[in-house]
Design a protein around this motif. Structure first.
Motif, PDB file in Angstrom:
ATOM      1  N   PHE A 309     -14.096  85.241 -11.598  1.00  0.00           N
ATOM      2  CA  PHE A 309     -14.264  86.679 -11.873  1.00  0.00           C
ATOM      3  C   PHE A 309     -13.672  87.508 -10.735  1.00  0.00           C
ATOM      4  N   SER A 310     -13.943  87.129  -9.503  1.00  0.00           N
ATOM      5  CA  SER A 310     -13.458  87.962  -8.389  1.00  0.00           C
ATOM      6  C   SER A 310     -11.938  87.891  -8.291  1.00  0.00           C
ATOM      7  N   GLU A 311     -11.361  86.728  -8.637  1.00  0.00           N
ATOM      8  CA  GLU A 311      -9.896  86.638  -8.634  1.00  0.00           C
ATOM      9  C   GLU A 311      -9.306  87.501  -9.757  1.00  0.00           C
ATOM     10  N   HIS A 312      -9.968  87.499 -10.889  1.00  0.00           N
ATOM     11  CA  HIS A 312      -9.509  88.335 -12.002  1.00  0.00           C
ATOM     12  C   HIS A 312      -9.578  89.820 -11.610  1.00  0.00           C
ATOM     13  N   ALA A 313     -10.678  90.209 -10.947  1.00  0.00           N
ATOM     14  CA  ALA A 313     -10.800  91.610 -10.506  1.00  0.00           C
ATOM     15  C   ALA A 313      -9.658  91.958  -9.553  1.00  0.00           C
ATOM     16  N   LEU A 314      -9.369  91.040  -8.646  1.00  0.00           N
ATOM     17  CA  LEU A 314      -8.293  91.313  -7.677  1.00  0.00           C
ATOM     18  C   LEU A 314      -6.935  91.446  -8.373  1.00  0.00           C
ATOM     19  N   GLU A 315      -6.711  90.600  -9.368  1.00  0.00           N
ATOM     20  CA  GLU A 315      -5.450  90.727 -10.132  1.00  0.00           C
ATOM     21  C   GLU A 315      -5.361  92.115 -10.768  1.00  0.00           C
ATOM     22  N   ASN A 316      -6.525  92.706 -11.016  1.00  0.00           N
ATOM     23  CA  ASN A 316      -6.578  94.061 -11.587  1.00  0.00           C
ATOM     24  C   ASN A 316      -6.791  95.128 -10.513  1.00  0.00           C
ATOM     25  N   LYS A 317      -6.486  94.745  -9.280  1.00  0.00           N
ATOM     26  CA  LYS A 317      -6.479  95.680  -8.143  1.00  0.00           C
ATOM     27  C   LYS A 317      -7.856  96.183  -7.726  1.00  0.00           C
ATOM     28  N   VAL A 318      -8.862  95.347  -7.920  1.00  0.00           N
ATOM     29  CA  VAL A 318     -10.218  95.705  -7.475  1.00  0.00           C
ATOM     30  C   VAL A 318     -10.771  94.555  -6.635  1.00  0.00           C
ATOM     31  N   VAL A 319     -11.166  94.884  -5.389  1.00  0.00           N
ATOM     32  CA  VAL A 319     -11.771  93.861  -4.536  1.00  0.00           C
ATOM     33  C   VAL A 319     -13.283  93.945  -4.687  1.00  0.00           C
ATOM     34  N   VAL A 320     -13.890  92.857  -5.170  1.00  0.00           N
ATOM     35  CA  VAL A 320     -15.349  92.776  -5.254  1.00  0.00           C
ATOM     36  C   VAL A 320     -15.802  91.731  -4.245  1.00  0.00           C
ATOM     37  N   ARG A 321     -17.100  91.560  -4.098  1.00  0.00           N
ATOM     38  CA  ARG A 321     -17.581  90.592  -3.102  1.00  0.00           C
ATOM     39  C   ARG A 321     -18.186  89.403  -3.842  1.00  0.00           C
ATOM     40  N   ALA A 322     -17.526  88.269  -3.691  1.00  0.00           N
ATOM     41  CA  ALA A 322     -17.998  87.050  -4.361  1.00  0.00           C
ATOM     42  C   ALA A 322     -18.928  86.285  -3.431  1.00  0.00           C
ATOM     43  N   PHE A 323     -20.087  85.902  -3.948  1.00  0.00           N
ATOM     44  CA  PHE A 323     -21.006  85.018  -3.209  1.00  0.00           C
ATOM     45  C   PHE A 323     -21.106  83.732  -4.018  1.00  0.00           C
ATOM     46  N   SER A 324     -20.090  82.916  -3.875  1.00  0.00           N
ATOM     47  CA  SER A 324     -20.021  81.707  -4.679  1.00  0.00           C
ATOM     48  C   SER A 324     -21.085  80.711  -4.213  1.00  0.00           C
ATOM     49  N   PRO A 325     -21.798  80.028  -5.090  1.00  0.00           N
ATOM     50  CA  PRO A 325     -21.666  80.005  -6.546  1.00  0.00           C
ATOM     51  C   PRO A 325     -22.749  80.838  -7.244  1.00  0.00           C
ATOM     52  N   ASP A 326     -23.169  81.931  -6.620  1.00  0.00           N
ATOM     53  CA  ASP A 326     -24.286  82.683  -7.199  1.00  0.00           C
ATOM     54  C   ASP A 326     -23.836  83.871  -8.055  1.00  0.00           C
ATOM     55  N   GLY A 327     -22.971  84.683  -7.508  1.00  0.00           N
ATOM     56  CA  GLY A 327     -22.600  85.864  -8.267  1.00  0.00           C
ATOM     57  C   GLY A 327     -21.666  86.784  -7.503  1.00  0.00           C
ATOM     58  N   VAL A 328     -21.449  87.936  -8.109  1.00  0.00           N
ATOM     59  CA  VAL A 328     -20.508  88.917  -7.578  1.00  0.00           C
ATOM     60  C   VAL A 328     -21.248  90.236  -7.378  1.00  0.00           C
ATOM     61  N   ARG A 329     -21.018  90.850  -6.213  1.00  0.00           N
ATOM     62  CA  ARG A 329     -21.606  92.156  -5.933  1.00  0.00           C
ATOM     63  C   ARG A 329     -20.489  93.196  -5.994  1.00  0.00           C
ATOM     64  N   VAL A 330     -20.767  94.285  -6.674  1.00  0.00           N
ATOM     65  CA  VAL A 330     -19.755  95.333  -6.840  1.00  0.00           C
ATOM     66  C   VAL A 330     -20.353  96.661  -6.406  1.00  0.00           C
ATOM     67  N   SER A 331     -19.749  97.289  -5.421  1.00  0.00           N
ATOM     68  CA  SER A 331     -20.252  98.582  -4.945  1.00  0.00           C
ATOM     69  C   SER A 331     -19.870  99.670  -5.938  1.00  0.00           C
ATOM     70  N   ALA A 332     -20.722 100.687  -6.042  1.00  0.00           N
ATOM     71  CA  ALA A 332     -20.379 101.845  -6.867  1.00  0.00           C
ATOM     72  C   ALA A 332     -19.384 102.704  -6.093  1.00  0.00           C
ATOM     73  N   GLY A 333     -18.230 102.964  -6.697  1.00  0.00           N
ATOM     74  CA  GLY A 333     -17.208 103.798  -6.056  1.00  0.00           C
ATOM     75  C   GLY A 333     -17.137 105.152  -6.722  1.00  0.00           C
ATOM     76  N   THR A 334     -15.948 105.750  -6.676  1.00  0.00           N
ATOM     77  CA  THR A 334     -15.752 107.008  -7.403  1.00  0.00           C
ATOM     78  C   THR A 334     -15.699 106.687  -8.897  1.00  0.00           C
ATOM     79  N   PRO A 335     -15.848 107.698  -9.773  1.00  0.00           N
ATOM     80  CA  PRO A 335     -15.761 107.406 -11.212  1.00  0.00           C
ATOM     81  C   PRO A 335     -14.457 106.700 -11.597  1.00  0.00           C
ATOM     82  N   GLU A 336     -13.345 107.113 -10.978  1.00  0.00           N
ATOM     83  CA  GLU A 336     -12.058 106.478 -11.323  1.00  0.00           C
ATOM     84  C   GLU A 336     -12.048 105.018 -10.890  1.00  0.00           C
TER      85      GLU A 336
END
Ligand SMILES: Cc1ncc(COP(=O)(O)O)c(C=O)c1O
Length: 350
Positions: A309-336
């Motif tokens: 998932f985190s690699e897919h997000a990065l391919e879509n130009k979004v860096v999320v925080r992966a805590f493998s093998p538990d999950g992904v944390r995503v900060s709330a940014g601007t609406p865009e």
């Protein structure tokens, strides 16, 4: 190298910071998406002009201001180079070699690190099935060797929070000589009225320490400043184990200036909370399981899918925080930024 190093440090986990990738948006470090407000930037610039001088070693003005702001005796406050430094100072102040520090897991990744650095043994206690602190299991994990318990409320990285009744029942079970650190780095994003402000618990529970930071709501993560509210003797020891001058002059001035514009900062946090709710709802609509968050981020318990998932997000130009093998944390940014993330989440092949 022939210099003998502490052998236990070979097991020290690295603190993995959220990555900054040129051309991609960063939703990986729970920062606010907005820069410091103009009066804060002015204070930083003014203070930088005296950058040849050492900072106030006692952090006097900021401590006095915090005491006034929270109606506390200044002797109870210790300011640190970010609240993460205070986590480490707490272990150094309280633990002797072999003592135990209990914390939930997963939780803030610094807890095992600072425990080991402070010669203590970290005792991780799994979160419950809802990704919430299992306070019963944490109370049961307390042994005669336990000196400290970290309760991260809301919890990083899951965003879940413990409520007043459960927390008070837990505090009533913890022996008085065990310090309970309520780490409230995300306090300003809490909307559930049942989630207590730790400062209101200090009177009835003298073994409680509250940690707060200027890194999130106050938008000063790069300047490094946070504070602890502790019993006066412990606060004094926290100050004495601190690296001298570790709270730099820009951080001190910026924190005071931020307190002057708290109303605006809180209004911007409220916007972030609305975005958090929107992202949470949209993710659920897409079929993701998302525990309710009280912080400025959301948690996707993706298990073995975390890295993909985190690699897919990065391919879509979004860096999320992966805590493998538990999950992904995503900060709330601007609406865009959040829209970009949500379209990445929507296109993730499952
Ligand atoms: C729960 C928690 N505590 C403490 C910190 C440390 O914050 P700082 O050292 O920037 O004050 C963080 C940072 O992400 C956090 O998530």
């Amino acid at each position: 190298m022939s210099v003998p190093l502490r052998p236990d440090l070979a097991a020290l986990p690295a603190y993995v910071a959220g990555r900054t990738v040129p051309g991609a948006i960063k939703l990986a470090s729970n920062e606010m998406p907005l820069p410091p407000l103009p009066p804060v930037l002015d204070a930083i610039a003014r203070t930088a002009a005296a950058g040849n001088r050492y900072p106030d070693i006692g952090v006097t003005a900021l401590t006095a201001r915090l005491a006034q702001e929270h109606d506390l005796d200044a002797a109870r406050i210790a300011v640190g180079c970010g609240s993460v430094a205070l986590c480490q100072q707490l272990v150094q102040a309280v633990c002797s070699p072999g003592d135990e520090v209990v914390f939930a897991w997963r939780s803030f990744e610094a807890y095992p690190i600072v425990s080991l650095i402070g010669h203590a043994r970290g005792v991780p206690v799994p979160l419950d099935a809802g990704h919430v602190h299992d306070l019963d299991a944490m109370a049961a994990a307390i042994t005669p060797s336990t000196r400290m318990v970290f309760v991260c409320n809301p919890n990083n990285p899951t965003g879940t929070a413990v409520r007043r009744d459960a927390l008070v029942a837990f505090l009533d079970r913890v022996p008085e000589h065990v310090v309970v650190v309520l780490d409230e780095a995300y306090r300003e994003f809490v909307t559930d009225p049942e989630v207590p402000d730790g400062l209101t618990l200090l009177g009835a529970h003298p073994n409680v320490v509250v940690l707060r930071t200027f890194s999130k709501a106050h938008r000063l993560a790069g300047l490094r400043v946070g504070f602890a509210v502790a019993p006066p003797e412990l606060a004094a020891t926290l100050r004495s184990v601190s690296i001298p001058f570790s709270v730099n002059s820009l951080a001190q001035a910026a924190a005071i200036a931020a307190l002057d514009v708290l109303g605006q900062l809180q209004a911007d946090c409220d916007d972030t909370v609305r975005e958090r709710a929107r992202v949470e709802a949209a993710l659920r609509e897409l079929g993701y399981a998302v525990p309710p968050s009280e912080a400025n981020f959301v948690w996707l318990p993706l298990g073995e899918e975390t890295t993909r998932f985190s690699e897919h997000a990065l391919e879509n130009k979004v860096v999320v925080r992966a805590f493998s093998p538990d999950g992904v944390r995503v900060s709330a940014g601007t609406p865009e930024e959040n829209d970009l993330f949500l379209s990445a989440a929507a296109s993730f092949p499952r």
